[in-house]
Design an enzyme around this catalytic site. Sequence first.
Site, PDB file in Angstrom:
ATOM      1  N   LYS A  95       0.900  -1.081  -0.381  1.00  0.00           N
ATOM      2  CA  LYS A  95      -0.136  -0.008   0.100  1.00  0.00           C
ATOM      3  C   LYS A  95       0.715   1.355   0.207  1.00  0.00           C
ATOM      4  CE  LYS A  95       1.047   0.760   4.590  1.00  0.00           C
ATOM      5  NZ  LYS A  95       1.512   2.308   5.096  1.00  0.00           N
ATOM      6  N   ASP A 141      -1.873  -1.462  10.289  1.00  0.00           N
ATOM      7  CA  ASP A 141      -2.396  -1.336   8.886  1.00  0.00           C
ATOM      8  C   ASP A 141      -3.440  -1.934   7.963  1.00  0.00           C
ATOM      9  OD1 ASP A 141      -1.277   1.353   8.609  1.00  0.00           O
ATOM     10  OD2 ASP A 141       1.083   0.070   7.486  1.00  0.00           O
TER      11      ASP A 141
HETATM   12  P1  ATP Z   1       4.636  -1.258   8.847  1.00  0.00           P
HETATM   13  O1  ATP Z   1       3.361  -1.577   9.063  1.00  0.00           O
HETATM   14  O2  ATP Z   1       5.253  -1.023  10.205  1.00  0.00           O
HETATM   15  O3  ATP Z   1       4.581   0.366   8.556  1.00  0.00           O
HETATM   16  P2  ATP Z   1       7.032  -1.666   7.052  1.00  0.00           P
HETATM   17  O4  ATP Z   1       5.414  -2.127   5.511  1.00  0.00           O
HETATM   18  O5  ATP Z   1       7.670  -0.609   7.394  1.00  0.00           O
HETATM   19  O6  ATP Z   1       5.626  -2.275   8.465  1.00  0.00           O
HETATM   20  P3  ATP Z   1       7.154  -5.181   6.695  1.00  0.00           P
HETATM   21  O7  ATP Z   1       7.752  -5.222   6.114  1.00  0.00           O
HETATM   22  O8  ATP Z   1       5.790  -4.928   7.320  1.00  0.00           O
HETATM   23  O9  ATP Z   1       7.273  -3.336   6.738  1.00  0.00           O
HETATM   24  O10 ATP Z   1       8.185  -5.563   8.207  1.00  0.00           O
HETATM   25  C1  ATP Z   1       8.167  -4.832   9.582  1.00  0.00           C
HETATM   26  C2  ATP Z   1       8.537  -5.942  10.217  1.00  0.00           C
HETATM   27  O11 ATP Z   1       7.795  -7.045  10.258  1.00  0.00           O
HETATM   28  C3  ATP Z   1      10.060  -6.612   9.529  1.00  0.00           C
HETATM   29  O12 ATP Z   1      10.882  -6.166  10.754  1.00  0.00           O
HETATM   30  C4  ATP Z   1       9.622  -8.032   9.999  1.00  0.00           C
HETATM   31  O13 ATP Z   1      10.625  -8.156  11.377  1.00  0.00           O
HETATM   32  C5  ATP Z   1       7.849  -8.221  10.757  1.00  0.00           C
HETATM   33  N1  ATP Z   1       7.651  -8.980   9.709  1.00  0.00           N
HETATM   34  C6  ATP Z   1       6.403  -9.996  10.174  1.00  0.00           C
HETATM   35  N2  ATP Z   1       5.777 -10.848   9.239  1.00  0.00           N
HETATM   36  C7  ATP Z   1       5.898 -10.662   7.968  1.00  0.00           C
HETATM   37  C8  ATP Z   1       5.673 -10.674   7.306  1.00  0.00           C
HETATM   38  N3  ATP Z   1       4.707 -11.409   6.336  1.00  0.00           N
HETATM   39  N4  ATP Z   1       6.520  -9.978   6.328  1.00  0.00           N
HETATM   40  C9  ATP Z   1       7.455  -9.023   6.256  1.00  0.00           C
HETATM   41  N5  ATP Z   1       8.044  -8.299   7.224  1.00  0.00           N
HETATM   42  C10 ATP Z   1       7.055  -8.817   8.070  1.00  0.00           C
END
Ligand code: ATP
Length: 298
Positions: free
Chosen positions: A14, A145
């Site tokens: 997103k 989210d």
């Molecule tokens: P946020 O929703 O906090 O903004 P983001 O988009 O910045 O997240 P994500 O890719 O969701 O980042 O990853 C954040 C952390 O979530 C990772 O460092 C990891 O430890 C954890 N995590 C848990 N499940 C997953 C998954 N399925 N894919 C990626 N990361 C995951």
Amino acid sequence: MNVRDEITIEAHAKVNLTLEILGIRPDGYHDLRSIVMPVSLSDTITLTRTPAVFSLTLTTDRGISAVQIGPVEKNLAMRAARLMKDRYGVRAGVRIHIRKRIPVGGGMGGGSSDAAGVIRGLNELWGLRRPDEELAALGAELGSDIPALVLGGTVLMEGRGERVHRLALDGPVRGFDLVIANPGIHCSTAEIFSRWKSGLTTPPKMVQNMAFSIRASDVKRAASLLHNDLEAAAFEGYPAIARLSETLRRVGCLGVLLSGSGASVFGLVRDRAQGEEICRRLEADGIWNVLAHTCPMV
Ligand code: ATP
């Protein structure tokens, strides 16, 4: 009941086209208002029904770090599956395979979209037939989210993320082309939020104006309205993000914004041809990038 043995889901990343922080709530969470839209960049999740066992395997595309994803039991996809099983008293298990293309810790809701995909997918695989609103509320138990991504489409998200509703688009809308770039650093959501300082005034009618540009597929207007209250905090904490944002402007993006709480940055472009040209230039500089488009209705 319609029960299937295997299903495949595209779990879309997103972008937040607007993200306002209205204050800090008594429970310590930030009070948000944001327009969230899925983009074509996605993880592919395959869910296979098993008699009882739960398992998760992952493959990652070029440039995506598997190490940062962390242990299987903490994976949001796995936690979502266990939550669904417990909440609905399901006896069956599931084998989850995720092909990851969404940058980890990129502010593009990668983990959240996997959780949302699993929630929606298991609703179908296990023949539960629970309504979207109920599934979105379940997702809120795992992350801010997730409700918006469970609903899908263009969503106005409020509160800490638990209040979501789809924006009425009045018919098919084309969406925007965008270039997503990542500086190759992981940025902690908690840290960026804690660095946020109140005080800056946000332009009035932000949601209404952005919603209007989305309905009109007016990319220039949308580009001029992009807004993220977390940008200053991210630029201050991680100068590499500020530099990447500047690079996207320099190569001609119509408008550039930090994605969620970072570290990715996205730029709206005139059309695919301009996007392809910009991606070539970023590639030449060794910057991770992808050309995508927003999916207003998915
Ligand atoms: P946020 O929703 O906090 O903004 P983001 O988009 O910045 O997240 P994500 O890719 O969701 O980042 O990853 C954040 C952390 O979530 C990772 O460092 C990891 O430890 C954890 N995590 C848990 N499940 C997953 C998954 N399925 N894919 C990626 N990361 C995951």
